[in-house]
Design an enzyme around this catalytic site. Structure first.
Site, mmCIF file in Angstrom:
data_model
loop_
_atom_site.group_PDB
_atom_site.id
_atom_site.type_symbol
_atom_site.label_atom_id
_atom_site.label_comp_id
_atom_site.label_asym_id
_atom_site.label_seq_id
_atom_site.Cartn_x
_atom_site.Cartn_y
_atom_site.Cartn_z
ATOM 1 N N ASP A 1 1.411 -1.591 -0.058
ATOM 2 C CA ASP A 1 -0.060 0.122 -0.180
ATOM 3 C C ASP A 1 0.887 1.129 0.239
ATOM 4 O OD1 ASP A 1 -2.748 1.159 0.053
ATOM 5 O OD2 ASP A 1 -2.125 1.982 1.737
ATOM 6 N N ASN B 1 -2.135 12.592 -3.858
ATOM 7 C CA ASN B 1 -3.090 13.344 -5.045
ATOM 8 C C ASN B 1 -3.876 15.020 -4.857
ATOM 9 O OD1 ASN B 1 -3.887 11.276 -6.866
ATOM 10 N ND2 ASN B 1 -5.227 9.975 -5.166
ATOM 11 N N ASP C 1 -2.078 9.293 -10.825
ATOM 12 C CA ASP C 1 -1.216 7.993 -11.868
ATOM 13 C C ASP C 1 -0.454 7.370 -12.252
ATOM 14 O OD1 ASP C 1 -4.242 7.963 -11.561
ATOM 15 O OD2 ASP C 1 -5.207 9.254 -13.562
ATOM 16 N N GLU D 1 -4.733 2.194 -4.580
ATOM 17 C CA GLU D 1 -2.952 2.209 -4.408
ATOM 18 C C GLU D 1 -2.400 1.221 -3.827
ATOM 19 O OE1 GLU D 1 -4.875 5.128 -0.776
ATOM 20 O OE2 GLU D 1 -4.832 4.186 -2.877
#
Length: 265
Positions: free
Chosen positions: A113, A121, A130, A156
Site C-alpha cells: 500500500d 492526490n 496516476d 493504491e
C-alpha cells in the site's frame, strides 16, 4: 413472383452473414466471460461462413494472436498495466492445486500500500497520482522471481504473488522493492515529492485450502507495518509467531503485535 425471387435471393445471400454475425456476437460474449476456447471456436465458425471454405492457416494464426492479445488485455489494469483483481483472484484459485506451492516453499502473498497516497492526490492532483502509481508498479515488478507477478488489488494497493518462494526469499524480495521505491528519483516528478510503501508478507506451505485466509493474513501484516511507522515490510517469524519488520526498520522500531500490546523485537 419477382419480389419473392428477389427476397429469396437476398435471404440466401444474407443467411451466412447473419449466421456469422451470431457466431461473432456469441464469441464476444464468451470472451467477456473468460471462456476463450469456446469464443475462439465461434470465431472460426464465423470466418468459415464468410469465406465459404476451411479457414486458411494464416487466418487461424491471426485469430489465435488476436485472441491471445485480447485475453491478455482483459487481465490487465488499464492504468498501471499490472494484472487486475480478476486475474489475481483466478490465479490464486489455480495455485491451490499447483505442486510448486506445496512443501516447504509454499506460496507467499504480499499486500503493498502506498503510504499517505491521499495526500499525493490532494496536493498534486489525480493525474499526477496516476503517474506515481505507474512508477510504483514498475519498481514492484523489477526483480520478481520466475512465476511471481504483481496485480492491482484496489486503489493504491497492490498484491505480489510469489509461488514456490521460500518465506525468507519472499521477505527479501519485498524489502528490495520497498527500498527501490523509497530511493526512486521522485523529484523528477516534483521536487516536493517523496513516496514510500508499506508491505505485509504472508506465507503458507503444504496443500492450500484457504486463499482468502492467506490474503487476510497479508492484510493484517500490512497494517502492522503501517502501525509501526510505515515504509516497512512486516512478516511473521516462523519460529516465534511474532511479527517482525524486515531490513533496517527491524532494528529500530517498536512493533505493535496484532491483538497484543506494543512489543520491541
Amino acid at each position: 413472383m419477382m419480389r419473392d425471387a428477389i427476397d429469396g435471393h437476398a435471404l440466401d445471400d444474407a443467411t451466412p452473414r447473419h449466421a456469422a454475425a451470431r457466431h461473432t456476437a456469441t464469441a464476444e460474449r464468451l470472451a467477456a466471460e473468460g471462456d476463450w476456447e469456446q469464443a475462439y471456436q465461434h470465431l472460426r465458425a464465423a470466418v468459415r461462413l464468410l469465406h465459404g471454405q476451411p479457414v486458411p492457416a494464416d487466418e487461424l494464426a491471426r485469430l489465435r494472436r488476436e485472441h491471445a492479445e485480447a485475453r491478455e488485455q482483459s487481465r490487465r489494469d488499464s492504468l498501471t498495466s499490472s494484472y487486475n483483481r480478476r486475474y489475481l483472484d483466478e490465479r490464486l484459485v489455480t495455485l491451490l492445486d499447483d505442486p510448486a506451492c506445496r512443501g516447504t516453499a509454499g506460496l507467499s502473498v504480499a499486500l503493498v500500500d502506498a503510504d499517505h497516497f491521499k495526500q499525493v492526490n490532494d496536493t498534486f492532483g489525480h493525474r499526477f497520482g496516476d503517474r506515481v502509481l505507474q512508477r510504483i508498479v514498475a519498481e514492484l515488478g523489477t526483480g520478481l522471481p520466475e512465476g511471481a507477478f504483481c496485480a492491482r488489488y484496489g486503489g493504491e494497493e497492490f498484491a505480489l504473488v510469489l509461488p514456490g518462494c521460500e518465506p525468507a526469499d519472499a521477505v527479501r524480495t519485498c524489502e528490495a522493492a520497498r527500498h527501490r521505491i523509497d530511493h526512486h528519483p521522485w523529484p523528477e516528478l516534483d521536487e516536493r515529492l517523496r513516496v514510500t510503501v508499506s508491505i505485509g508478507v504472508a506465507h503458507t506451505a503444504g496443500p492450500l485450502t484457504d486463499v482468502e485466509g492467506l490474503v487476510g493474513a497479508a492484510d493484517v501484516l500490512l497494517y502492522a507495518a503501517k502501525d509501526s511507522g510505515r515504509n516497512a515490510v512486516a512478516y511473521r517469524d516462523e519460529g516465534t509467531g511474532f511479527v517482525r519488520l524486515a531490513g533496517p526498520a527491524g532494528g529500530r522500531r517498536a512493533i505493535t503485535q496484532p491483538g497484543q500490546a506494543e512489543t520491541r523485537l
